[in-house]
Structures are given as structure tokens and as C-alpha cells.
Enzyme design. Structure first.
Site, PDB file in Angstrom:
ATOM      1  N   TYR A  46       0.837  -1.295  -0.008  1.00  0.00           N
ATOM      2  CA  TYR A  46       0.129  -0.172  -0.327  1.00  0.00           C
ATOM      3  C   TYR A  46       0.398   1.566  -0.082  1.00  0.00           C
ATOM      4  O   TYR A  46       1.501   1.668   0.957  1.00  0.00           O
ATOM      5  CB  TYR A  46      -0.510   0.044   1.283  1.00  0.00           C
ATOM      6  CG  TYR A  46      -2.109  -0.671   1.187  1.00  0.00           C
ATOM      7  CD1 TYR A  46      -2.554  -1.731  -0.253  1.00  0.00           C
ATOM      8  CD2 TYR A  46      -2.610  -1.400   2.552  1.00  0.00           C
ATOM      9  CE1 TYR A  46      -3.104  -2.678  -0.207  1.00  0.00           C
ATOM     10  CE2 TYR A  46      -4.012  -2.201   1.955  1.00  0.00           C
ATOM     11  CZ  TYR A  46      -4.204  -2.588   1.282  1.00  0.00           C
ATOM     12  OH  TYR A  46      -5.093  -3.730   1.352  1.00  0.00           O
ATOM     13  N   SER A 200     -13.694  -4.562  -1.015  1.00  0.00           N
ATOM     14  CA  SER A 200     -14.698  -3.877  -1.451  1.00  0.00           C
ATOM     15  C   SER A 200     -16.228  -4.321  -1.197  1.00  0.00           C
ATOM     16  O   SER A 200     -16.695  -3.998  -2.110  1.00  0.00           O
ATOM     17  CB  SER A 200     -14.448  -4.154  -3.162  1.00  0.00           C
ATOM     18  OG  SER A 200     -15.345  -2.631  -4.240  1.00  0.00           O
ATOM     19  N   PRO A 201     -16.972  -4.229  -0.340  1.00  0.00           N
ATOM     20  CA  PRO A 201     -17.914  -4.621   0.506  1.00  0.00           C
ATOM     21  C   PRO A 201     -18.984  -3.872   0.142  1.00  0.00           C
ATOM     22  O   PRO A 201     -20.007  -4.244  -0.217  1.00  0.00           O
ATOM     23  CB  PRO A 201     -18.165  -4.622   1.965  1.00  0.00           C
ATOM     24  CG  PRO A 201     -17.082  -3.399   2.279  1.00  0.00           C
ATOM     25  CD  PRO A 201     -16.016  -3.393   1.020  1.00  0.00           C
ATOM     26  N   GLY A 203     -18.688  -3.147  -3.750  1.00  0.00           N
ATOM     27  CA  GLY A 203     -19.476  -2.926  -4.904  1.00  0.00           C
ATOM     28  C   GLY A 203     -19.303  -2.272  -6.005  1.00  0.00           C
ATOM     29  O   GLY A 203     -18.735  -0.947  -4.971  1.00  0.00           O
ATOM     30  N   VAL A 205     -21.919  -0.319  -6.917  1.00  0.00           N
ATOM     31  CA  VAL A 205     -23.220   0.343  -6.735  1.00  0.00           C
ATOM     32  C   VAL A 205     -23.332   1.475  -7.227  1.00  0.00           C
ATOM     33  O   VAL A 205     -23.911   2.381  -7.585  1.00  0.00           O
ATOM     34  CB  VAL A 205     -23.849   0.380  -5.193  1.00  0.00           C
ATOM     35  CG1 VAL A 205     -25.279   0.097  -5.087  1.00  0.00           C
ATOM     36  CG2 VAL A 205     -23.869  -1.129  -5.088  1.00  0.00           C
TER      37      VAL A 205
END
Length: 287
Positions: A46, A200-201, A203, A205
Site C-alpha cells: 500500500y 470492496s464491500p 461493490g 453500486v
């Protein structure tokens, strides 16, 4: 639980995102803890190998007790970076590299141990016996408490777990990327008592405007007043309802959004509402 139900992902805290300075790091760490988000997800890569050190400097000055938080790090990906002499992006799971990477993470994070070390992505050349030797070395020296993997399929987990216990598998999972419910990944974790974590919970959307996301937004709109919540809270609640006990890794650095999504753990979606969202995502009813 060993880890907070929601996990703070640090990927965008440094030069890959918000470029927070030390005092902002301290403030954000403390704010997460105030919201009962005590687990922090790192990876050596990172910030092109810089974010762990930035976090560590802040943590060292924060006055936060080490046993009040949990630190996750990942290793194995070798990036093309000014901070590494690599000539091609690749994976390295040699015994020496795993050990050195963990030791470097400890030095950068200003801590004596990691709560868990994960293999960041599976490599076609990984050798389970060599991985086990490295992990055993780190555990015996008290440098890591647990070991796990990230983005591994069930068969890849089985390959590694023949020689060393795997306690976590961090995968991509959300309403718009829920294949782990159907390809055996979450079933496998449940059978093996492996804790699932989800990066990436939310997504795509909020990132894409497609027929699929339009259906999802319409269904979310219909549920907002019923639960008196926000859309991102509903998306996390959808994940949290899964019986495998998934721990979403949230990536936001905005304090208000962190406070907001932390409330998702108190939302209990009704059974049919959970399936309404699944149907909106898929575009068809379940069989």
C-alpha cells in the site's frame, strides 16, 4: 471476536489516496476506535510500500495501547515501484521473503507483532511446505498470532492448509460481486472455521450507472424509510446477514461516513428484503 466486525482498510490513507499527514492518521485511527472499529487492514504494497510506515509513525505517537487494536498485513505481491528493484510484477512466497516481509511490516508499523499475516494473492509457484516453514518461524518467535490468505479459492486454501492452519480468507464480496456464495468459497470457510473478510464491500453500486445499479438503487430507495438508514448501511447489512460471519473491510477515510457505516452492524434485514436486494442485483428471481 478476534477482529472488529467492521475493519478499517488503510489502502487509501497514504499516497494512493488521501495522502493524510501524521496528525490526520492519528485522528482517523482514534475515530475508528471510537466507532468500535479496532481492526486495521494493511498490506506491504500500500502506498507503493509507504503506508505502513506512515501509519506506524502515527500509531507510535497516538498513545493508543497495542492490545486495544488489531493489525493485519499482507505480503507476496512484488510491485514495480521506485522502492523495489523489481523488473516485472510478480509474487514471491519463498520462506525468506515471507519472513523478511513480516519483519519489515513490524518495523514500519512500530509494533512487536501482527495479529494476522495474509498471503495477498495466490501464486502458481507457491510451495506449501516452504510457506509453512516461514509461518511456523514467525509464530514461534511471537511475530504473528494468526495466518491467513487473501483472494484464494477453496482448492488453493486446501493446498496451503495441508501444512499450516489458515484462519482467514479475505475475498472480494458485495451485493454486486457475490460469487463466493455460489462457488463454494463461503461454504468452505464455514466448514473449516475460516473467518471471511470482504474487501470492496459496497461493490460498484455507487461507481457505475448501469441497468443493474439502477435496479439496486430503486430497491434501496424502497427500503430506506422502512429501516431509517442510508444506502451504504443497507449494502453492508446485506453482507452482515450472511451466516458465515463476514467482516467487511471499509475503505473510506471520511469520519462522518465511518460513523455512519459503523451503525450497519445494528441493522437486521428481514429475510424477504435480503432477497429483494439479491433479485435487484441479479435481475431475476431466485430459482
Amino acid at each position: 471476536m478476534k477482529y472488529s466486525r467492521l475493519i478499517a482498510g488503510t489502502m487509501t490513507w497514504g499516497v494512493w489516496g488521501k495522502q493524510l499527514h501524521k496528525n490526520q492518521f492519528i485522528d482517523l485511527i482514534q475515530h475508528c476506535i471510537e466507532q468500535n472499529i479496532t481492526t486495521f487492514d494493511h498490506a506491504d504494497i500500500y502506498g507503493s510500500y509507504t503506508t505502513e510506515a506512515d501509519f506506524g509513525l502515527a500509531f507510535a505517537e497516538s498513545g493508543i495501547q497495542r492490545d486495544h487494536i488489531q493489525l493485519i498485513s499482507k505480503c507476496g505481491i512484488q510491485l514495480l515501484s521506485n522502492n523495489r528493484p523489481n523488473i516485472v510484477k510478480h509474487y514471491d512466497y519463498s520462506k525468506g521473503y515471507i519472513i523478511q516481509s513480516a519483519e519489515d511490516s513490524l518495523k514500519h508499523l512500530k509494533t512487536n507483532y501482527l495479529d494476522v499475516l495474509l498471503l495477498h494473492r495466490p501464486s502458481p509457484l507457491m510451495k506449501p511446505d516452504e510457506i509453512a516453514e516461514a509461518v511456523s518461524n514467525l509464530k514461534k518467535r511471537g511475530l504473528i498470532k494468526d495466518f491467513g490468505v487473501s483472494n484464494f479459492t477453496p482448492s488453493q486454501v486446501e493446498l496451503v492448509s495441508k501444512t499450516i492452519d489458515v484462519s482467514i480468507n479475505q475475498i472480494e464480496f458485495s451485493l454486486t460481486q457475490h460469487t463466493a456464495m455460489h462457488n463454494g468459497s463461503l461454504d468452505h470457510m464455514g466448514n473449516k472455521n475460516i473467518t471471511p473478510m470482504a474487501w470492496s464491500p459496497l461493490g460498484h453500486v455507487f461507481r457505475e450507472d448501469t441497468e443493474q445499479t439502477q435496479r439496486i438503487h430503486k430497491q434501496l430507495d424502497e427500503l430506506l424509510d422502512k429501516y431509517n438508514v442510508t444506502k451504504d448501511q443497507l449494502l453492508l447489512a446485506w453482507i452482515l446477514k450472511h451466516p458465515s460471519g463476514i467482516h467487511p473491510v471499509i475503505g473510506t477515510t471520511t469520519k462522518q461516513r465511518i460513523s455512519n457505516v459503523a451503525k450497519a452492524i445494528h441493522i437486521d434485514l428481514e429475510l424477504e428484503d435480503w432477497f429483494k436486494l439479491l433479485e435487484a442485483c441479479q435481475g431475476y428471481e431466485v430459482p
